[in-house]
Motif scaffolding. Sequence first.
Motif, PDB file in Angstrom:
ATOM      1  N   SER A 175      -3.236  -4.894  -2.020  1.00  0.00           N
ATOM      2  CA  SER A 175      -2.453  -4.292  -0.936  1.00  0.00           C
ATOM      3  C   SER A 175      -1.974  -5.395   0.016  1.00  0.00           C
ATOM      4  CB  SER A 175      -3.269  -3.251  -0.188  1.00  0.00           C
ATOM      5  OG  SER A 175      -4.218  -3.890   0.631  1.00  0.00           O
ATOM      6  N   MET A 212      -4.761   1.443   3.026  1.00  0.00           N
ATOM      7  CA  MET A 212      -5.199   2.277   1.902  1.00  0.00           C
ATOM      8  C   MET A 212      -6.716   2.415   1.887  1.00  0.00           C
ATOM      9  SD  MET A 212      -4.173  -0.253  -1.211  1.00  0.00           S
ATOM     10  CE  MET A 212      -4.732   0.832  -2.538  1.00  0.00           C
ATOM     11  N   THR A 230      -9.807   1.925  -6.085  1.00  0.00           N
ATOM     12  CA  THR A 230      -8.438   1.633  -5.643  1.00  0.00           C
ATOM     13  C   THR A 230      -8.153   0.140  -5.803  1.00  0.00           C
ATOM     14  OG1 THR A 230      -9.011   1.183  -3.335  1.00  0.00           O
ATOM     15  CG2 THR A 230      -8.516   3.474  -3.913  1.00  0.00           C
ATOM     16  N   TRP A 269      -7.189  -2.029  -3.748  1.00  0.00           N
ATOM     17  CA  TRP A 269      -6.976  -2.552  -2.395  1.00  0.00           C
ATOM     18  C   TRP A 269      -6.781  -4.063  -2.365  1.00  0.00           C
ATOM     19  CZ3 TRP A 269     -10.611  -6.070  -1.004  1.00  0.00           C
ATOM     20  CH2 TRP A 269     -11.872  -6.004  -1.623  1.00  0.00           C
ATOM     21  N   ALA A 311      -1.208   2.655  -3.041  1.00  0.00           N
ATOM     22  CA  ALA A 311      -2.200   3.674  -2.712  1.00  0.00           C
ATOM     23  C   ALA A 311      -2.041   4.909  -3.586  1.00  0.00           C
ATOM     24  CB  ALA A 311      -2.093   4.049  -1.234  1.00  0.00           C
ATOM     25  N   HIS A 312      -0.875   5.051  -4.217  1.00  0.00           N
ATOM     26  CA  HIS A 312      -0.631   6.236  -5.053  1.00  0.00           C
ATOM     27  C   HIS A 312      -0.529   5.873  -6.525  1.00  0.00           C
ATOM     28  CE1 HIS A 312       0.136   8.507  -1.379  1.00  0.00           C
ATOM     29  NE2 HIS A 312       0.784   7.440  -0.963  1.00  0.00           N
ATOM     30  N   LYS A 338      -0.561   0.971   8.000  1.00  0.00           N
ATOM     31  CA  LYS A 338      -0.356   2.215   7.262  1.00  0.00           C
ATOM     32  C   LYS A 338       0.999   2.707   7.746  1.00  0.00           C
ATOM     33  CE  LYS A 338      -2.609   6.585   6.212  1.00  0.00           C
ATOM     34  NZ  LYS A 338      -2.256   6.530   4.792  1.00  0.00           N
ATOM     35  N   ALA A 359       0.807  -1.219   0.000  1.00  0.00           N
ATOM     36  CA  ALA A 359       0.000   0.000   0.000  1.00  0.00           C
ATOM     37  C   ALA A 359       0.844   1.275   0.000  1.00  0.00           C
ATOM     38  CB  ALA A 359      -0.949   0.004   1.197  1.00  0.00           C
TER      39      ALA A 359
END
Length: 626
Positions: free
Chosen positions: A415, A404, A410, A412, A340-341, A511, A336
């Motif tokens: 992740s 995320m 997304t 996810w 996430a980006h 995170k 992530a």
Amino acid sequence: MDKGRLHGRTATPASLTSSFLAKGLRRRFTLLLLIVIVGIYFGRLLQLTPNSSRSNVRDHREARCDTLGSADDEQPISAHHTYLPNGLLHVNPDGIHPILELVKKAEEEWEKKLDRASRTLEEAVVEYKRRYKRDPPEGFDDWWDFAHEMEVQLPDEYDTIYRELEPFWGMDPKDLAELLAIEETKPDSFTLAKNETHDTHLVTTAFSDPETWEERGLLRGMKEIRDLLDTVEPALPPFRAVFSPHGTANLLSDYNVRRACLDAAGENRYVELSKLPKPARLGFASACPPGSPGRPDEPPVNHSHRPPPRTDRTFIFDHRLSMDPCRHPHIFRNHAQYLAHDVGTTPQPTAAPRFTYSTTALFHDIQLPSFLGWTPETSPRVDDPLWESKTDERLHWRGSNIGMAYTDSTQWRDSHRSRLVSWAHDINGTVNVLIPGYVEDEGWKRVGHGTVVSKALLNPAMLDIAFSGTPRGCDLQYCRYLETQFEWRKNQDANGKEAGNHKYILDVDGKGWSKDFKRLMSSNSVIFKSTAYPEWWLDRSQPWVHYVPIKVDYSDLYDAYFFFRGGLYGEGNHDHLAKKIAYAGREWSKTFWREEDMTVYLFRLLLEYARVMHPDRESKSYKPTG
Ligand SMILES: *[C@@H]1O[C@H](CO)[C@@H](O)[C@H](O)[C@H]1NC(C)=O
Ligand SMILES: *[C@@H]1O[C@H](CO)[C@@H](O)[C@H](O)[C@H]1NC(C)=O
Ligand SMILES: *[C@@H]1O[C@H](CO)[C@@H](O)[C@H](O)[C@H]1NC(C)=O
């Protein structure tokens, strides 16, 4: 007896495991029968699985022969595993089990590290100059005295500080001061300083919404840093520094900019900011050397494609290298921090100094030790059961789905946490695993190509991995959807006692870096650690001695776990090695990760930082008196 369950059609891991746990003595008998049937089924699988290739069957037979004691037993196997420049050991099927070798080498490495540690200030200065080709910073003698008094071990192993500050050595302190002033005004930061008249204090904050920050507990970082520095305050040099309260790094470096700064640092000159290379616009790949796997020259970077299926077996021998996405681009799609980006942000045009709590090789944020997740050894957890009294041998993980945003747009599912839980609950198809044979002394046994086993047999019986609590990071509707996608187990008690009964515990990032690791390391269990963050203590620990390093894609997880735990019956286990790592890990946690160790790290970091920011760096270097 519900035989259908064994074939995985209807069984979910939860129904199996919870029924195992919930039923009383009468059910024990059923359990025994179940195990026997699993055993028979498993035995048949080894020989009959259509998917198992001819070579697998052959390996298995050969292993059997060896067991009976062939002439090979006397001869060490000379086939070598390959240590790749990317930090991974590539398994040679004709070699011994690679983990035997990795553990042995790691123990030797750790002993060497302890042996060569400086014993006096003079030795430490010599070692410093040997490593970094310059004098230590002013105040190094005070630092040494304090570290010595606090009985901090491995006083030379602070390469992380060097690695993170080195690019700034190639920059003019005047430029750095200007860049710092800009950082101070950027949203979500706070600035601490110490000057001739005032001890370390808060100078300014730039919060878009201070109340939310306060609420989320993120401002406690300020207090933490001051608490950590409290005992050494009188010895701290004047400094001024910007801190980000975010858990993760986001000052992306451009490879060529960084290279230019490092080259200048090596040649004792400064870069001209106006002449720095223009940052690439390749997202995260901009931070990778051109031509590296993370930034191939041809074809153009496309991180949307999935990594190719695994064709061979590798284990981590260098944990830091194994986390570098430039060497292992699948991490871009598997973690992530990057996922996430999407393909990543635009790199910074230059390097601005800023502190944060976790970073990776792609960013130039400077990392801080943190109290977040840190638990003192005096906490109730010290009475975790001893290894010998732990009864649950399944590989354990619990956590929330953080890392995320969970929305339709997304990724996810890829992740690190979602992937883990999906992986553990997959009962479709087969997997090729290394399950150690029935051999007492396996020293000379060839490791082979592994065995194909049905996931329905392995996963419910061997893994205890699930999300706990309720879905997070989603809007109401999406949370409902997530509730149907995963099984949500009850939250564990706050001090982690439930995990304490497990011999094998997995630790993965949340995170940012994992806040559980420190606590888990004190639990008398073997910790399998999968992370994308080279943390501040990394140089001061030894994977395979204190914990078991696991790749971000988890492709080595089964094999590493089975090595220690053995097969379904525990056959071929290496319980003695597991126990050794469990206790060595706990001892390490107690002696290398005390509050004092974090203070000593931060103290040294600030000495270095104050010097590199000072207009006259030479005058801020350590000069031995006499
Ligand atoms: C030291 O810091 C304080 C508080 O920020 C400030 O008022 C003072 O002017 C500073 N002193 C010097 C010499 O810079
Ligand atoms: C990247 O790969 C994905 C999946 O293979 C493909 O759909 C997409 O078109 C590719 N993008 C580019 C720019 O080539
Ligand atoms: C298992 O595989 C079958 C056939 O490939 C598929 O239809 C089914 O959805 C899969 N089940 C799970 C739980 O993934």
